[in-house]
Design a protein around this motif. Structure first.
Motif, PDB file in Angstrom:
ATOM      1  N   LEU A   1       0.820  -1.209   0.000  1.00 54.95           N
ATOM      2  CA  LEU A   1       0.000   0.000   0.000  1.00 54.95           C
ATOM      3  C   LEU A   1       0.858   1.265   0.000  1.00 54.95           C
ATOM      4  O   LEU A   1       0.597   2.200  -0.749  1.00 54.95           O
ATOM      5  CB  LEU A   1      -0.965  -0.003   1.191  1.00 54.95           C
ATOM      6  N   HIS A   2       1.910   1.322   0.832  1.00 57.71           N
ATOM      7  CA  HIS A   2       2.751   2.527   0.885  1.00 57.71           C
ATOM      8  C   HIS A   2       3.519   2.732  -0.427  1.00 57.71           C
ATOM      9  O   HIS A   2       3.742   3.864  -0.857  1.00 57.71           O
ATOM     10  CB  HIS A   2       3.703   2.477   2.087  1.00 57.71           C
ATOM     11  N   GLU A   3       3.910   1.649  -1.112  1.00 59.33           N
ATOM     12  CA  GLU A   3       4.587   1.763  -2.402  1.00 59.33           C
ATOM     13  C   GLU A   3       3.623   2.297  -3.460  1.00 59.33           C
ATOM     14  O   GLU A   3       3.975   3.145  -4.279  1.00 59.33           O
ATOM     15  CB  GLU A   3       5.120   0.409  -2.865  1.00 59.33           C
TER      16      GLU A   3
ATOM     17  N   ALA B   1       3.027   6.015  -2.965  1.00 59.39           N
ATOM     18  CA  ALA B   1       4.155   6.793  -3.464  1.00 59.39           C
ATOM     19  C   ALA B   1       4.138   6.837  -4.994  1.00 59.39           C
ATOM     20  O   ALA B   1       4.404   7.886  -5.600  1.00 59.39           O
ATOM     21  CB  ALA B   1       5.469   6.203  -2.957  1.00 59.39           C
ATOM     22  N   LEU B   2       3.842   5.721  -5.627  1.00 53.96           N
ATOM     23  CA  LEU B   2       3.769   5.670  -7.083  1.00 53.96           C
ATOM     24  C   LEU B   2       2.668   6.586  -7.596  1.00 53.96           C
ATOM     25  O   LEU B   2       2.854   7.327  -8.565  1.00 53.96           O
ATOM     26  CB  LEU B   2       3.527   4.230  -7.556  1.00 53.96           C
ATOM     27  N   LEU B   3       1.512   6.559  -6.942  1.00 57.73           N
ATOM     28  CA  LEU B   3       0.397   7.403  -7.361  1.00 57.73           C
ATOM     29  C   LEU B   3       0.745   8.884  -7.202  1.00 57.73           C
ATOM     30  O   LEU B   3       0.435   9.696  -8.080  1.00 57.73           O
ATOM     31  CB  LEU B   3      -0.869   7.046  -6.575  1.00 57.73           C
ATOM     32  N   ARG B   4       1.403   9.250  -6.105  1.00 58.81           N
ATOM     33  CA  ARG B   4       1.832  10.651  -5.910  1.00 58.81           C
ATOM     34  C   ARG B   4       2.786  11.075  -7.027  1.00 58.81           C
ATOM     35  O   ARG B   4       2.663  12.164  -7.594  1.00 58.81           O
ATOM     36  CB  ARG B   4       2.513  10.830  -4.546  1.00 58.81           C
TER      37      ARG B   4
END
Length: 181
Positions: A123-125, A128-131
């Motif tokens: 989820l955290h990856e 970050a990818l979406l941001r």
């Protein structure tokens, strides 16, 4: 006696480029999906005809398999895509041999593929990818959102091109993967 019954004269043998249309028509007639038909057409148009279009359907050998492997490797395409190309050219050659009652066509060998499951983003990856994608632009954001919701791998997300996103047909065609370094 040395007659000609059952033998094909070289002048009667089509080139791969000439035979592709017959193969695709047969493939469609066998009830293949639109996606499978499109995939075969794409492989012949983008790779097989440019490499082997002027070659007689009966003329393939080991050196052609080496040439095809080299082409796919240099283009940065996956082993899976190479295997799809071998299935397409093998299908066309086999159909011709069967129709003409010939024996033992050359068979392009498939590559072994690691069948282990690729990991998904944590989820955290993903956040970050979406941001990062939002920072690049709306197209990148759309690719990431579509990719995750449709279960695409990272390389497949980045390999998407607009012509393969068919909103009106509700289809997404995953034809290639980008190798990320």
């Amino acid at each position: 006696q040395d007659g000609t019954y059952g033998k094909t004269q070289e002048g009667d043998i089509p080139t791969l480029a000439e035979y592709v249309e017959d193969f695709i028509a047969f493939f469609e007639g066998e009830g293949s999906s639109d996606t499978s038909t499109y995939n075969n057409q794409s492989l012949f148009r983008a790779h097989l005809v440019p490499l082997f279009g002027d070659r007689l359907v009966t003329s393939f050998g080991y050196e052609d398999m080496v040439k095809l492997k080299k082409h796919f490797r240099e283009a940065g395409l996956s082993k899976s895509r190479y295997n799809q190309a071998t299935a397409a050219i093998n299908g066309a050659v086999k159909l011709y041999y069967n129709n003409k009652k010939l024996k033992d066509p050359f068979v392009f060998k498939k590559l072994d593929i690691d069948e282990s499951t690729k990991g998904f983003y944590e989820l955290h990856e993903y956040a970050a990818l979406l941001r990062a994608a939002k920072g690049i632009g709306v197209n990148s954001e759309l690719v990431v959102l579509l990719g995750r919701d449709m279960g695409l791998r990272r390389s497949e997300m980045w390999g998407l091109v607009p012509r393969f996103i068919r909103m009106d047909e509700r289809k997404l065609i995953v034809e290639r993967a980008e190798v990320l370094v």
